[in-house]
Design an enzyme around this catalytic site. Structure first.
Site, PDB file in Angstrom:
ATOM      1  N   LYS A 255       0.841  -1.193   0.000  1.00 31.03           N
ATOM      2  CA  LYS A 255       0.000   0.000   0.000  1.00 31.03           C
ATOM      3  C   LYS A 255       0.879   1.247   0.000  1.00 31.03           C
ATOM      4  O   LYS A 255       2.027   1.225   0.455  1.00 31.03           O
ATOM      5  CB  LYS A 255      -0.956  -0.007   1.184  1.00 31.03           C
ATOM      6  CG  LYS A 255      -0.338   0.232   2.542  1.00 31.03           C
ATOM      7  CD  LYS A 255      -1.382   0.111   3.644  1.00 31.03           C
ATOM      8  CE  LYS A 255      -2.573   1.010   3.374  1.00 31.03           C
ATOM      9  NZ  LYS A 255      -3.600   0.923   4.440  1.00 31.03           N
TER      10      LYS A 255
ATOM     11  N   ALA B  41     -12.156   6.262   0.315  1.00 29.51           N
ATOM     12  CA  ALA B  41     -11.428   7.455   0.752  1.00 29.51           C
ATOM     13  C   ALA B  41     -10.733   7.099   2.060  1.00 29.51           C
ATOM     14  O   ALA B  41     -11.070   7.605   3.131  1.00 29.51           O
ATOM     15  CB  ALA B  41     -12.367   8.641   0.930  1.00 29.51           C
TER      16      ALA B  41
ATOM     17  N   CYS C 140      -2.129  12.080  -5.314  1.00 31.20           N
ATOM     18  CA  CYS C 140      -2.243  12.775  -4.026  1.00 31.20           C
ATOM     19  C   CYS C 140      -2.399  14.280  -4.235  1.00 31.20           C
ATOM     20  O   CYS C 140      -1.868  14.842  -5.190  1.00 31.20           O
ATOM     21  CB  CYS C 140      -0.998  12.517  -3.184  1.00 31.20           C
ATOM     22  SG  CYS C 140      -0.630  10.781  -2.926  1.00 31.20           S
TER      23      CYS C 140
ATOM     24  N   ILE D 273      -4.779   2.785 -14.834  1.00 31.88           N
ATOM     25  CA  ILE D 273      -5.056   4.104 -14.266  1.00 31.88           C
ATOM     26  C   ILE D 273      -5.368   3.979 -12.780  1.00 31.88           C
ATOM     27  O   ILE D 273      -5.732   2.910 -12.305  1.00 31.88           O
ATOM     28  CB  ILE D 273      -6.251   4.781 -14.976  1.00 31.88           C
ATOM     29  CG1 ILE D 273      -7.486   3.899 -14.889  1.00 31.88           C
ATOM     30  CG2 ILE D 273      -5.898   5.132 -16.410  1.00 31.88           C
ATOM     31  CD1 ILE D 273      -8.773   4.500 -15.447  1.00 31.88           C
ATOM     32  N   ASN D 274      -5.258   5.112 -12.092  1.00 28.43           N
ATOM     33  CA  ASN D 274      -5.710   5.180 -10.709  1.00 28.43           C
ATOM     34  C   ASN D 274      -7.236   5.374 -10.703  1.00 28.43           C
ATOM     35  O   ASN D 274      -7.872   5.345 -11.750  1.00 28.43           O
ATOM     36  CB  ASN D 274      -4.994   6.329  -9.980  1.00 28.43           C
ATOM     37  CG  ASN D 274      -4.810   6.065  -8.498  1.00 28.43           C
ATOM     38  OD1 ASN D 274      -5.653   5.452  -7.855  1.00 28.43           O
ATOM     39  ND2 ASN D 274      -3.706   6.548  -7.942  1.00 28.43           N
ATOM     40  N   THR D 275      -7.793   5.580  -9.541  1.00 34.02           N
ATOM     41  CA  THR D 275      -9.249   5.717  -9.433  1.00 34.02           C
ATOM     42  C   THR D 275      -9.742   7.061  -9.968  1.00 34.02           C
ATOM     43  O   THR D 275      -8.984   8.021 -10.088  1.00 34.02           O
ATOM     44  CB  THR D 275      -9.691   5.590  -7.970  1.00 34.02           C
ATOM     45  OG1 THR D 275      -8.988   6.560  -7.181  1.00 34.02           O
ATOM     46  CG2 THR D 275      -9.387   4.202  -7.433  1.00 34.02           C
TER      47      THR D 275
ATOM     48  N   GLY E 176      -7.427  -4.919  -8.327  1.00 40.19           N
ATOM     49  CA  GLY E 176      -7.780  -4.145  -7.143  1.00 40.19           C
ATOM     50  C   GLY E 176      -9.110  -4.540  -6.544  1.00 40.19           C
ATOM     51  O   GLY E 176      -9.197  -5.403  -5.686  1.00 40.19           O
TER      52      GLY E 176
END
Length: 304
Positions: free
Chosen positions: A45, A70, A132, A194-196, A268
């Site tokens: 993580k 989140a 981030c 990709i990320n979320t 994921g």
């Protein structure tokens, strides 16, 4: 050569399937359900300089076609990870490549965490989570600005010259190609994409968001076509290795990302509903390859 073997940024993988960062912490729980040695690599993580408590509950919510989360980058900090988590993985899975996912609040944090993470012998890749919020830029994600991405990539590569650095791209941009090219100019060894996607659900009883943070990252089947599209777009303009992630629930999903341009994939959200998801996908790859007439996974690699 085994049909599932491949090479990403010079690192040999026994299969193209990894977990996605944040879905299996540091491996102890996942190891109760599957043999981690089946994985091509294990992704820890996202880890920051200092410990983070994360956001208060509720931090996740099931939604149509996926999950909202989140968590707030909850993690014990780099010193704990170096002292306890990575040694546990090294002792129990000495041949398993580890992907050290890192995050931060400012560029200096990223550089320092990357430098420290790279000292672990079993960390074979650095994955840089640039979704981030950049505190200095009013909370705008680092990964939305090509200038910031190029500079951050260059700075991280300067302190991690001997291990591959993969930049994990956010889909929350108007155009993904300029971001990918910025990472390449900065010296990235590869991309994770990709990320979320940012989303929100509102509880009609309370009239409030279902997540304590209000918004959260959307993952799961709903984002799979977006991942396919963005990987395909980026593959058209660069030969950098790509690790595809986004809605991989089956071997066919994995192959679709690889046909689009990825050389390996991460799993994921599928892990939430099925703790054996990675195992099942790996086991399904050879039959799916036979069905669609693929000889081996290595043919998807950009490293010919």
């Amino acid at each position: 050569m085994d049909r599932l073997e491949t090479t990403i940024a010079g690192v040999k993988l026994k299969s193209p399937v990894m977990n996605a960062s944040g879905t299996a912490a540091y491996g102890q729980q996942m190891a109760k359900n599957i043999d981690l040695n089946e994985l091509g690599a294990f992704v820890i993580k996202s880890t920051t300089m200092e410990p983070r408590a994360g956001h208060p509950w509720p931090t996740t919510a099931a939604t149509t076609g996926g999950w909202l989360n989140a968590v707030g980058l909850k993690n014990p900090g780099i010193e704990h990870v170096l002292a306890y988590e990575l040694p546990w993985l090294a002792e129990n899975y000495p041949d398993l490549p580890i992907v050290g996912s890192i995050a931060g609040s400012n560029p200096d944090d990223y550089v320092e965490v990357a430098k420290r993470m790279a000292t672990a012998p079993n960390v074979k890749f650095i994955e840089v989570n640039i979704s981030c919020p950049n505190v200095a830029k009013g909370g705008l994600a680092f990964g939305t600005d090509p200038v910031v991405v190029e500079d951050m990539t260059r700075r991280i590569k300067a302190v991690v010259p001997n291990k591959p650095v993969f930049m994990k791209l956010t889909p929350g941009v108007t155009e993904i190609v300029p971001i990918a090219l910025a990472a390449e100019r900065g010296g990235a060894d590869g991309l994770v994409m990709i990320n979320t996607l940012m989303g929100m659900e509102i509880d009609l009883e309370t009239r409030k968001p279902r997540l304590s943070n209000g918004t959260g990252g959307l993952s799961g089947k709903a984002i799979h076509p977006i991942a396919v599209r963005m990987i395909h777009q980026v593959r058209e303009v660069t030969n950098l290795p790509i690790i595809g992630v986004g809605g991989v629930f089956s071997a066919k999903d994995a192959l679709e990302l690889m046909v689009a341009g990825a050389g390996a994939v991460q799993v994921g959200s599928a892990n939430y509903g099925n703790p054996h998801a990675c195992h099942d996908i790996i086991q399904g790859l050879v039959p799916a390859m036979d069905q669609y007439h693929f000889n081996n996974i290595a043919e998807f690699s950009s490293e010919k």
